[in-house]
Design a protein around this motif. Sequence first.
Motif, PDB file in Angstrom:
ATOM      1  N   ARG A 169      47.873  34.282  41.953  1.00 19.46           N
ATOM      2  CA  ARG A 169      47.553  35.685  42.227  1.00 19.46           C
ATOM      3  C   ARG A 169      46.401  35.795  43.218  1.00 19.46           C
ATOM      4  O   ARG A 169      46.448  36.585  44.171  1.00 19.46           O
ATOM      5  N   LEU A 223      52.712  39.670  44.562  1.00 20.23           N
ATOM      6  CA  LEU A 223      51.548  39.813  43.691  1.00 20.23           C
ATOM      7  C   LEU A 223      51.940  40.481  42.374  1.00 20.23           C
ATOM      8  O   LEU A 223      51.542  40.033  41.291  1.00 20.23           O
ATOM      9  N   THR A 265      53.663  38.042  40.246  1.00 20.57           N
ATOM     10  CA  THR A 265      52.739  37.052  39.687  1.00 20.57           C
ATOM     11  C   THR A 265      51.916  37.638  38.548  1.00 20.57           C
ATOM     12  O   THR A 265      51.697  36.977  37.519  1.00 20.57           O
ATOM     13  N   VAL A 266      51.472  38.871  38.734  1.00 22.06           N
ATOM     14  CA  VAL A 266      50.708  39.534  37.665  1.00 22.06           C
ATOM     15  C   VAL A 266      51.577  39.669  36.419  1.00 22.06           C
ATOM     16  O   VAL A 266      51.113  39.424  35.298  1.00 22.06           O
TER      17      VAL A 266
END
Length: 133
Positions: A57, A71, A74-75
Amino acid sequence: AAAAAAAESKIAAADREGRSAAAATEAALAEAEAKAEEQATAAAAAQTAAEAAEAARLKILTRGGELKAQLAQTVAERDAALRERDAARAAVAADRAQLEEAAAARGRHSQEVLLREQEAEALRTELGALKAA
């Protein structure tokens, strides 16, 4: 003689019962320990995955706005890994509680075995007195 035979039978039954309970307690404790170790390993793996997701991240953040979708993914993966880690930690805590309960049961069982042995010794003494009489 009948009283002596009954006392000997009672001693043998108490001994068998004690051995059986000890074996069951030891088996339950071994199973709980194996489960706790498995859950601890899962918690460590989940923690590693969460850390890797966090590192990814941070790398994505430095790349710029065009990677916002990545992103977000990934979060979401990090959050999922954190939830998995938390669940694994909760399972480890439950397993620890079960281990403590098994250890307490083992302690109680040891007390029971000691009492049974004392009862058996008293019966043997009584049996000796009956045989002598």
